[in-house]
Design an enzyme around this catalytic site. Structure first.
Site, PDB file in Angstrom:
ATOM      1  N   THR B  27       0.846  -1.198   0.000  1.00 30.84           N
ATOM      2  CA  THR B  27       0.000   0.000   0.000  1.00 30.84           C
ATOM      3  C   THR B  27       0.881   1.248   0.000  1.00 30.84           C
ATOM      4  OG1 THR B  27      -0.057   0.041   2.429  1.00 30.84           O
ATOM      5  CG2 THR B  27      -1.851  -1.112   1.308  1.00 30.84           C
ATOM      6  N   ASP B  28       0.262   2.395  -0.303  1.00 32.08           N
ATOM      7  CA  ASP B  28       0.972   3.669  -0.172  1.00 32.08           C
ATOM      8  C   ASP B  28       0.097   4.643   0.603  1.00 32.08           C
ATOM      9  OD1 ASP B  28      -0.890   4.846  -1.893  1.00 32.08           O
ATOM     10  OD2 ASP B  28       0.397   4.671  -3.646  1.00 32.08           O
ATOM     11  N   ALA B  29       0.564   5.871   0.726  1.00 27.19           N
ATOM     12  CA  ALA B  29      -0.127   6.848   1.569  1.00 27.19           C
ATOM     13  C   ALA B  29      -1.492   7.252   1.023  1.00 27.19           C
ATOM     14  CB  ALA B  29       0.754   8.081   1.777  1.00 27.19           C
ATOM     15  N   GLY B  31      -3.566   5.022   0.522  1.00 29.26           N
ATOM     16  CA  GLY B  31      -4.407   4.003   1.146  1.00 29.26           C
ATOM     17  C   GLY B  31      -4.724   2.827   0.236  1.00 29.26           C
TER      18      GLY B  31
END
Lengths: 142, 142, 142, 142
Positions: B27-29, B31
């Site tokens: 995942t990344d920031a 979401g």
């Protein structure tokens, strides 16, 4: 655990510093840098240190040596955010005939974010344990 | 671009399906799963297909062949979330003497999330372009 | 495919350059940089360009906008090796009301290694398609 | 270091096992799985265990809790190769009011490859330390 170095929280205790800017690809859904992303940072800093010592890792490998990670320990103290410039302070020690250790301190504008220790062996092209090259032994033995 | 396959949005047009569960580390920031994480999914599905065809990639490599990616194209249609089970449908085609292509459709419970195409060459142990192994040519030529 | 930019192989055709040193962690068993590792390089270069334009991505996100990747296409022309310094040249164009594109050229000491195109949308905090911010539209429209 | 669990090298000492097949994308130029790739394996196994306990991590997060990694320690005993199926054995313990630990043993067809320990905190939506949910405390306290 062979790990014996105690990574200090004072940058002045370290011998080398390398800077890394955190990538968006390294964030996770918590909105901060994922804990696994720190290991490539440590590796990049370690190899930058080898380069500074006159031994780029590409040459070390062409000379028939590898320095695989035998142990790693990381303490995450405060998260790293996206787009932060991290200062990775490091020093080497705890040299034996076939292993050495590195201690790391990660800071952002002076604030401690993490500490870490890696333990490395030395293997030759056949994957057999090998004696450390003299340049590591000399630099890391105090 | 050599890429010529048109990845259909209908799973029935594909010959093989491989399932991957998305990881939190991917995942990344925002979401959701970071766009770079899809490439290892495609690779895992492709090598599972080779295994199903009787040619595990480890053996292919021990026989002296590699199938590096020459081109990749991905269309991200709806994000993948953490902990979703992704169905990766794929089929091969567009074979030339030294290249082949794969088309991919990624779905989650039937909903289209992404499509992709990879173009591969074939190289021998010296890094020189090599003819495709017959098992690829036979399966991928319609 | 919405992708319409043609990435030139001449660095002079680009507007910005960003340098990345390849990491050992990004190599694979073929001994070169894994093809998936290029996507974080492109992203890092893209966000460095936004920073240079006065719009660090952290601020853009705090202002409530994201620029997710809708499509990506990469042509791998020659492998990247460990510890190479890669010059990533880029320029933006093909602006629509809600999307924009970037073209990339990756070189090492002048030698072409890869070209790429990314297509981006713009979404607001609710995940809805949003108009491009004016600073992108202004810079990217020729 | 808060880390206090001693990961046994006997699978019978663990309570749960999760299987992961190593990916080609996770290899490095030494021809084996890169040491950083183990951390997502541990995380995947940990979250599979939570799912088995009736608490998928997506739900835990929607309920407003995160369990960030505070410390990690890995001992790499023998390399993992590409395309191996790894059995990740794990158990939890060393519960305090706000932290818990997990011990891991990685084997391939019974052969020990690595051991690891992770220490986790518990934080709420505001990033503040929170009490452990009862389902962790109950399962992990012997």
């Amino acid at each position: 655990m062979r790990q014996s170095l105690q990574p200090s929280r004072d940058p002045a205790d370290y011998r080398f510093v390398h800077r890394v800017r955190t990538r968006f690809a390294e964030t996770d859904a918590m909105g901060v840098i994922h804990h696994a992303a720190y290991l490539p940072y440590l590796e990049e800093a370690r190899l930058a240190y080898f380069r500074e010592l006159g031994h780029p890792y590409g040459e070390v490998r062409r000379d028939g040596l590898e320095a695989p990670v035998l142990e790693i320990a990381v303490q995450y103290r405060r998260p790293l955010d996206f787009d932060e410039e991290v200062e990775i302070h490091l020093w080497g020690g705890a040299v034996t005939r076939t292993t050495f250790q590195l201690a790391y301190l990660l800071t952002v504008t002076g604030e401690v974010r993490a500490t870490a220790v890696t333990v490395h062996g030395c293997i030759d092209v056949n994957g057999k344990a090998s004696r450390l090259p003299s340049w590591i032994a000399e630099v890391f033995i105090e």
